[in-house]
Design a protein around this motif. Structure first.
Motif, PDB file in Angstrom:
ATOM      1  N   GLU A 228      55.678  47.168  32.643  1.00  0.00           N
ATOM      2  CA  GLU A 228      55.598  48.420  31.887  1.00  0.00           C
ATOM      3  C   GLU A 228      54.293  48.477  31.098  1.00  0.00           C
ATOM      4  O   GLU A 228      53.605  49.512  31.086  1.00  0.00           O
ATOM      5  CB  GLU A 228      56.800  48.537  30.942  1.00  0.00           C
ATOM      6  N   ARG A 229      53.949  47.378  30.427  1.00  0.00           N
ATOM      7  CA  ARG A 229      52.711  47.350  29.647  1.00  0.00           C
ATOM      8  C   ARG A 229      51.496  47.542  30.551  1.00  0.00           C
ATOM      9  O   ARG A 229      50.505  48.150  30.152  1.00  0.00           O
ATOM     10  CB  ARG A 229      52.606  46.017  28.902  1.00  0.00           C
ATOM     11  N   GLU A 230      51.574  47.013  31.778  1.00  0.00           N
ATOM     12  CA  GLU A 230      50.467  47.169  32.717  1.00  0.00           C
ATOM     13  C   GLU A 230      50.242  48.637  33.047  1.00  0.00           C
ATOM     14  O   GLU A 230      49.110  49.069  33.297  1.00  0.00           O
ATOM     15  CB  GLU A 230      50.756  46.379  33.990  1.00  0.00           C
ATOM     16  N   ARG A 231      51.300  49.424  33.047  1.00  0.00           N
ATOM     17  CA  ARG A 231      51.182  50.862  33.310  1.00  0.00           C
ATOM     18  C   ARG A 231      50.801  51.643  32.056  1.00  0.00           C
ATOM     19  O   ARG A 231      50.746  52.869  32.079  1.00  0.00           O
ATOM     20  CB  ARG A 231      52.504  51.401  33.869  1.00  0.00           C
ATOM     21  N   GLY A 232      50.559  50.928  30.964  1.00  0.00           N
ATOM     22  CA  GLY A 232      50.141  51.584  29.734  1.00  0.00           C
ATOM     23  C   GLY A 232      51.278  51.990  28.829  1.00  0.00           C
ATOM     24  O   GLY A 232      51.062  52.655  27.812  1.00  0.00           O
ATOM     25  N   VAL A 233      52.505  51.593  29.165  1.00  0.00           N
ATOM     26  CA  VAL A 233      53.669  51.927  28.343  1.00  0.00           C
ATOM     27  C   VAL A 233      53.815  50.882  27.247  1.00  0.00           C
ATOM     28  O   VAL A 233      53.849  49.679  27.521  1.00  0.00           O
ATOM     29  CB  VAL A 233      54.955  51.976  29.196  1.00  0.00           C
ATOM     30  N   GLY A 234      53.876  51.311  26.003  1.00  0.00           N
ATOM     31  CA  GLY A 234      54.148  50.387  24.907  1.00  0.00           C
ATOM     32  C   GLY A 234      52.962  49.600  24.401  1.00  0.00           C
ATOM     33  O   GLY A 234      53.138  48.576  23.744  1.00  0.00           O
ATOM     34  N   GLY A 235      51.752  50.026  24.711  1.00  0.00           N
ATOM     35  CA  GLY A 235      50.597  49.406  24.081  1.00  0.00           C
ATOM     36  C   GLY A 235      49.747  48.521  24.954  1.00  0.00           C
ATOM     37  O   GLY A 235      48.744  47.985  24.499  1.00  0.00           O
ATOM     38  N   GLY A 236      50.105  48.349  26.199  1.00  0.00           N
ATOM     39  CA  GLY A 236      49.262  47.566  27.093  1.00  0.00           C
ATOM     40  C   GLY A 236      49.398  46.075  26.883  1.00  0.00           C
ATOM     41  O   GLY A 236      50.298  45.586  26.201  1.00  0.00           O
ATOM     42  N   LEU A 237      48.459  45.311  27.470  1.00  0.00           N
ATOM     43  CA  LEU A 237      48.478  43.862  27.429  1.00  0.00           C
ATOM     44  C   LEU A 237      47.196  43.341  26.794  1.00  0.00           C
ATOM     45  O   LEU A 237      46.132  43.943  26.925  1.00  0.00           O
ATOM     46  CB  LEU A 237      48.623  43.304  28.845  1.00  0.00           C
ATOM     47  N   GLU A 238      47.303  42.199  26.095  1.00  0.00           N
ATOM     48  CA  GLU A 238      46.172  41.679  25.346  1.00  0.00           C
ATOM     49  C   GLU A 238      45.044  41.179  26.245  1.00  0.00           C
ATOM     50  O   GLU A 238      43.868  41.406  25.973  1.00  0.00           O
ATOM     51  CB  GLU A 238      46.635  40.537  24.431  1.00  0.00           C
ATOM     52  N   VAL A 239      45.407  40.453  27.288  1.00  0.00           N
ATOM     53  CA  VAL A 239      44.391  39.873  28.182  1.00  0.00           C
ATOM     54  C   VAL A 239      44.866  40.015  29.619  1.00  0.00           C
ATOM     55  O   VAL A 239      46.063  40.175  29.876  1.00  0.00           O
ATOM     56  CB  VAL A 239      44.149  38.376  27.870  1.00  0.00           C
ATOM     57  N   PRO A 240      43.947  39.955  30.591  1.00  0.00           N
ATOM     58  CA  PRO A 240      44.371  39.930  31.990  1.00  0.00           C
ATOM     59  C   PRO A 240      45.185  38.665  32.272  1.00  0.00           C
ATOM     60  O   PRO A 240      45.055  37.663  31.577  1.00  0.00           O
ATOM     61  CB  PRO A 240      43.051  39.924  32.768  1.00  0.00           C
ATOM     62  N   HIS A 241      46.033  38.735  33.295  1.00  0.00           N
ATOM     63  CA  HIS A 241      46.753  37.531  33.691  1.00  0.00           C
ATOM     64  C   HIS A 241      45.794  36.561  34.367  1.00  0.00           C
ATOM     65  O   HIS A 241      44.719  36.946  34.836  1.00  0.00           O
ATOM     66  CB  HIS A 241      47.916  37.869  34.635  1.00  0.00           C
ATOM     67  N   HIS A 242      46.166  35.282  34.389  1.00  0.00           N
ATOM     68  CA  HIS A 242      45.275  34.312  35.028  1.00  0.00           C
ATOM     69  C   HIS A 242      45.307  34.495  36.536  1.00  0.00           C
ATOM     70  O   HIS A 242      46.302  34.914  37.117  1.00  0.00           O
ATOM     71  CB  HIS A 242      45.644  32.880  34.622  1.00  0.00           C
ATOM     72  N   ARG A 243      44.199  34.191  37.157  1.00  0.00           N
ATOM     73  CA  ARG A 243      44.031  34.391  38.597  1.00  0.00           C
ATOM     74  C   ARG A 243      43.924  33.040  39.291  1.00  0.00           C
ATOM     75  O   ARG A 243      42.969  32.294  39.084  1.00  0.00           O
ATOM     76  CB  ARG A 243      42.787  35.251  38.869  1.00  0.00           C
ATOM     77  N   THR A 244      44.926  32.753  40.094  1.00  0.00           N
ATOM     78  CA  THR A 244      44.989  31.488  40.819  1.00  0.00           C
ATOM     79  C   THR A 244      45.459  31.758  42.237  1.00  0.00           C
ATOM     80  O   THR A 244      46.486  32.420  42.440  1.00  0.00           O
ATOM     81  CB  THR A 244      45.969  30.511  40.134  1.00  0.00           C
ATOM     82  N   ARG A 245      44.708  31.276  43.228  1.00  0.00           N
ATOM     83  CA  ARG A 245      45.138  31.396  44.622  1.00  0.00           C
ATOM     84  C   ARG A 245      46.180  30.298  44.876  1.00  0.00           C
ATOM     85  O   ARG A 245      45.868  29.111  44.819  1.00  0.00           O
ATOM     86  CB  ARG A 245      43.954  31.248  45.570  1.00  0.00           C
ATOM     87  N   SER A 246      47.390  30.729  45.192  1.00  0.00           N
ATOM     88  CA  SER A 246      48.467  29.753  45.287  1.00  0.00           C
ATOM     89  C   SER A 246      49.606  30.334  46.124  1.00  0.00           C
ATOM     90  O   SER A 246      49.849  31.542  46.093  1.00  0.00           O
ATOM     91  CB  SER A 246      48.991  29.402  43.883  1.00  0.00           C
ATOM     92  N   ILE A 247      50.292  29.468  46.853  1.00  0.00           N
ATOM     93  CA  ILE A 247      51.501  29.932  47.566  1.00  0.00           C
ATOM     94  C   ILE A 247      52.736  29.751  46.700  1.00  0.00           C
ATOM     95  O   ILE A 247      53.830  30.175  47.082  1.00  0.00           O
ATOM     96  CB  ILE A 247      51.699  29.164  48.883  1.00  0.00           C
ATOM     97  N   TRP A 248      52.599  29.139  45.545  1.00  0.00           N
ATOM     98  CA  TRP A 248      53.781  28.794  44.738  1.00  0.00           C
ATOM     99  C   TRP A 248      54.298  29.959  43.941  1.00  0.00           C
ATOM    100  O   TRP A 248      55.417  29.907  43.440  1.00  0.00           O
ATOM    101  CB  TRP A 248      53.459  27.626  43.813  1.00  0.00           C
TER     102      TRP A 248
END
Length: 249
Positions: A228-248
């Motif tokens: 929801e925050r990613e769509r701009g609902v409720g104030g957004g997110l403080e930082v981007p999520h971490h980016r890791t290439r992983s199958i896990w």
């Protein structure tokens, strides 16, 4: 399912990066040592059978040779039945028979088992069948939150996790963090412990929630909140999520 990442006492936290911040209003101001325990697919996980198959040209055995015993039945239905209503046992069976579920790494010389996809497979069964039939588990509370990238992002936005300046720089610059890197392992591991501390505090303040509020449900809530925050609902997110290439994940 997840082993503790490190011994954590009175402000001593794993080197470098992410740690649960003081829970304002919750009274949780330090980390405790996590006892090792068995816990702690995206919604539709594609399962590929990874058992070895005999080549066609070897299928016809000579009459003088004894046929090998048939391979064990490792179909999902059989594994669910073998688990005998134990969420923890089913998670371990999935990790044992499907390499794509063997989500483990090493941190500070110790083996760490997250088993995120195996755990979320079991949790989705439990939720989809409403705790009945194939989704009936007597120990669903042994599952941890599902350590990937969205929940740590949401925990930081809520002030539950604090990040070191070098990690913040890497996240804001959207540079990749390699799979198994110390930062990635700590982000995942501290998220598991933070959600467990939240669960314990809820139960402390509301004893009637014991056995009702589970790490699984807190994870579902935090993940949906992050989307929801990613769509701009409720104030957004403080930082981007971490980016890791992983199958896990």
């Amino acid at each position: 399912m997840a082993d503790s990442l490190n011994e954590m006492h009175d402000g001593e936290v794993m080197e470098g990066t992410a740690r649960p911040a003081d829970f304002e209003g919750l009274g949780v101001t330090q980390l405790e040592e996590v006892d090792e325990h068995q816990s702690p697919l995206e919604t539709h996980t594609h399962l590929a059978s990874e058992s070895e198959h005999v080549p066609h040209d070897q299928a016809q055995l000579s009459p003088t040779k004894t046929s090998p015993p048939p391979p064990p039945d490792t179909s999902i239905i059989r594994l669910i039945e073998q688990a005998n209503h134990s969420a923890g046992k089913l998670v371990n069976l999935l990790a044992q028979h499907f390499a794509c579920f063997g989500d483990e790494t090493r941190f500070d010389g110790r083996k760490v088992r997250f088993l995120k996809r195996a755990q979320i497979f079991v949790a989705d069964l439990w939720a989809a069948f409403n705790g009945t039939g194939y989704g009936a588990f007597d120990d669903i509370e042994c599952l941890t939150m599902f350590a990937d990238y969205r929940v740590p992002q949401m925990l930081h936005t809520l002030g539950v996790l604090s990040y070191s300046p070098p990690l913040l720089y890497r996240l804001r610059d959207q540079n990749e963090i390699p799979s198994g890197h110390s930062w990635e392992v700590q982000l995942r591991g501290c998220s598991i412990w933070a959600v467990e501390l939240i669960r314990r505090e809820i139960v402390r303040q509301h004893p009637e929630a014991e056995g009702v509020v589970k790490a699984v449900l807190i994870d579902f809530f935090l993940y949906d909140l992050a989307k929801e925050r990613e769509r701009g609902v409720g104030g957004g997110l403080e930082v981007p999520h971490h980016r890791t290439r992983s199958i896990w994940y």
